[in-house]
Design a protein around this motif. Sequence first.
Motif, PDB file in Angstrom:
ATOM      1  N   GLU A  97      -8.423  -7.408   4.425  1.00  8.40           N
ATOM      2  CA  GLU A  97      -8.590  -6.028   3.941  1.00  8.40           C
ATOM      3  C   GLU A  97      -9.506  -5.228   4.874  1.00  8.40           C
ATOM      4  OE1 GLU A  97      -6.615  -4.776   1.606  1.00  8.40           O
ATOM      5  OE2 GLU A  97      -5.790  -6.795   1.797  1.00  8.40           O
ATOM      6  N   VAL A 122      -7.261  -4.234   7.858  1.00 10.17           N
ATOM      7  CA  VAL A 122      -6.250  -3.213   7.577  1.00 10.17           C
ATOM      8  C   VAL A 122      -6.808  -1.806   7.760  1.00 10.17           C
ATOM      9  CG1 VAL A 122      -4.928  -2.194   5.681  1.00 10.17           C
ATOM     10  CG2 VAL A 122      -4.789  -4.649   6.119  1.00 10.17           C
ATOM     11  N   VAL A 123      -8.086  -1.610   7.446  1.00 13.54           N
ATOM     12  CA  VAL A 123      -8.674  -0.267   7.559  1.00 13.54           C
ATOM     13  C   VAL A 123      -9.621  -0.154   8.751  1.00 13.54           C
ATOM     14  CG1 VAL A 123      -8.426   0.223   5.103  1.00 13.54           C
ATOM     15  CG2 VAL A 123     -10.525  -0.875   5.913  1.00 13.54           C
ATOM     16  N   GLN A 129      -3.982   4.055  -0.407  1.00 18.45           N
ATOM     17  CA  GLN A 129      -5.279   3.995   0.245  1.00 18.45           C
ATOM     18  C   GLN A 129      -5.224   4.899   1.469  1.00 18.45           C
ATOM     19  OE1 GLN A 129      -4.472  -0.057   2.911  1.00 18.45           O
ATOM     20  NE2 GLN A 129      -6.385   0.169   1.866  1.00 18.45           N
ATOM     21  N   ASN A 134      -5.428   3.509   6.582  1.00 19.17           N
ATOM     22  CA  ASN A 134      -4.595   2.391   7.027  1.00 19.17           C
ATOM     23  C   ASN A 134      -3.663   2.909   8.113  1.00 19.17           C
ATOM     24  OD1 ASN A 134      -2.711   0.300   7.341  1.00 19.17           O
ATOM     25  ND2 ASN A 134      -2.898  -0.331   5.206  1.00 19.17           N
ATOM     26  N   GLY A 146      -2.506  -6.653  11.533  1.00 22.95           N
ATOM     27  CA  GLY A 146      -2.929  -5.811  10.421  1.00 22.95           C
ATOM     28  C   GLY A 146      -2.279  -6.215   9.121  1.00 22.95           C
ATOM     29  N   ASN A 147      -1.486  -5.310   8.541  1.00 22.15           N
ATOM     30  CA  ASN A 147      -0.949  -5.500   7.199  1.00 22.15           C
ATOM     31  C   ASN A 147      -0.158  -6.788   7.024  1.00 22.15           C
ATOM     32  OD1 ASN A 147      -1.191  -2.680   5.496  1.00 22.15           O
ATOM     33  ND2 ASN A 147      -1.134  -2.327   7.704  1.00 22.15           N
ATOM     34  N   ASN A 193       0.805  -1.224   0.000  1.00 19.44           N
ATOM     35  CA  ASN A 193       0.000   0.000   0.000  1.00 19.44           C
ATOM     36  C   ASN A 193       0.835   1.270   0.000  1.00 19.44           C
ATOM     37  OD1 ASN A 193      -2.151  -1.875   1.996  1.00 19.44           O
ATOM     38  ND2 ASN A 193      -2.778  -1.031   0.037  1.00 19.44           N
TER      39      ASN A 193
END
Length: 617
Positions: free
Chosen positions: A541, A544-545, A180, A183, A508-509, A162
């Motif tokens: 996904e 992540v957000v 994005q 994040n 997360g990521n 990202n």
Amino acid sequence: MKFAAALLATGMVFTSLAAPAIAQTPTGVWTHAFTLEGEPKYPADFEHFDYVNPDAPKGGTVRMGDMGGFDTFNPILPKGEPAGGIGLLYETLMTPSLDEVNTYYGHLAEALMIAPDYGSVTFRIDPDAYWHDGEPVTAEDVVWTFEKLLEVNPDRQQYYANIESAEVTSPGEVTFTFNQTGNRELPLILGQLMVLPQHWWEGTDAQGNARDIAQSTLEPPLGSGPYRLDSFDAGRTITYERVEDYWGINEPTEVGHNNFGTYQIEYFLDMTVMFEAFKADQFDWWYENQAARWANAYDFPAVEQGRVIKEVFPQDYANSGLMMGFVPNLRRDKFQDPLVREALNYAFDFEELSNTLFFNQYDRIDSYFFGLPFKSSGLPEGEELEALETVRDQVPESVFTEPYTNPVSGDPGKLRANLRQALQLFNEAGYTLEGNRLVNGNGEQFGFEILLNGPTIEPVAQNLATNLRQIGVDVSLRTVDSPQYINRTRSFDFDVIYTGWAQSWSPGNEQRFFFGSAAANEEGSQNYAGIANPAIDALIEQLVVADDRESQEAITKAIDRVLLANHYVVPSYTLRASRVARWDRFSHPENLPEFSNGFPTIWWWDEAKAERTGGAR
């Protein structure tokens, strides 16, 4: 999310995103730290971390032991074995606090500024930071390091997927722009970037040969950290020496750290030989990984005389989780059927091992986030259920109807029942037992090899293999040395391996790199199983957000539940503490940090203890 860092600039007006429960770091202003939860403990003008001794004496030697070897001082290549302790030479933009969760403070970067929509982050390099040759650490070094990392190490491309660009936007400032928004982990991920000296790597060595960051090297590297390389014997020993004029010695994140004058690492190829070397005072600190040895092997004179101390450190696992076990390679057709993978778990008799081999020191793992609040339990409800509903048609129905549990054995009757269940699952997958062979419709026996890195896990793997052989499965064990094991796992050249994933307080990521489809065939990734599941991708996904802590926990539990329901691992066991034996030559602050024993970073050489203990100097 591996870690994080926080900061609230005193007296400054700032803007922040809504729903700040997961990330309180102000945006649109320069801040000295970054956190994913609440506010940082230490203000911008703090003098040192509470858990250090700012007056710790400097000097003495610490000797560490390690398994395997090393063949390069290049820390970013995906192949080869980098030298241990390389982090003593190279530094990161930010550094963690050991008494906070997910909180990082400025280091090479004295401050950072996050865009209000979390669409970018800018780091301001400390003007006092310099390399050991006197050249300053620059924003250009950061950009060059990042770009070269992506160029020579393809597996990092997933981790940084990202991050759209890195550029010097002002003198001493580097800005990373994201593809994005929202994040919140990306500033943390970039704060962990280890920075290399562009001018050195683009220069020439003593023979006039151009250096190449894409190649392995044993040329002593140039760093900016508290130590420099003093000497080495390739693959066997490394000695680092403390840099007396280290630029960061008085920085608040460094006060009370790196107290030893010399830091040595000795390598071994056999764990038993390594333990005997520890007993013979060839190195100072031993992390015990065998329950039987911890229970029975510390009756040598140095322990009885009090010169070697045994101690358990639970804080080492206080903010981390773990999934560990036997991982089948789904790139092999034989492991594509989840019924087959589930059957393997019914043949693993943890309870028997616990009683006979583990001295009841371990707990059975039943979550990919074991030890953390993200562990799924019961049936899904609330926001976790909402997340799972978005992928309902792509996950097993059991995700909604049955909490995950491991089979329980421990006596002959229970084991027989579990093996009958395993055989039933194999039957449903198209296998039948013919005599003493479990075969498919073509008469081919089902079998596989378990690849191991050293002998430690052999008795555990033998438990699984022996039980599977009772229902006609042909299982073999292969133990190889560390270089071969590393190369085979990186290229996914195995049937089953024993490995796992460490998890942080803020997933997360990195879950993409562990379990995402894009990493399934990316050589060197940690998606060891080869998981390519669109439901898991979609949930990652969402994670992540996630814009608050409650959402993060709910979605992570949903991911855990789907991973478990697909039986990608035969879970094994863990101990939520470090078992340590050490030669009594060191002291530490009265109050160790909450999330680490701090050795050797905040410990120091104690002359009085060393005199009583004798031996090394």
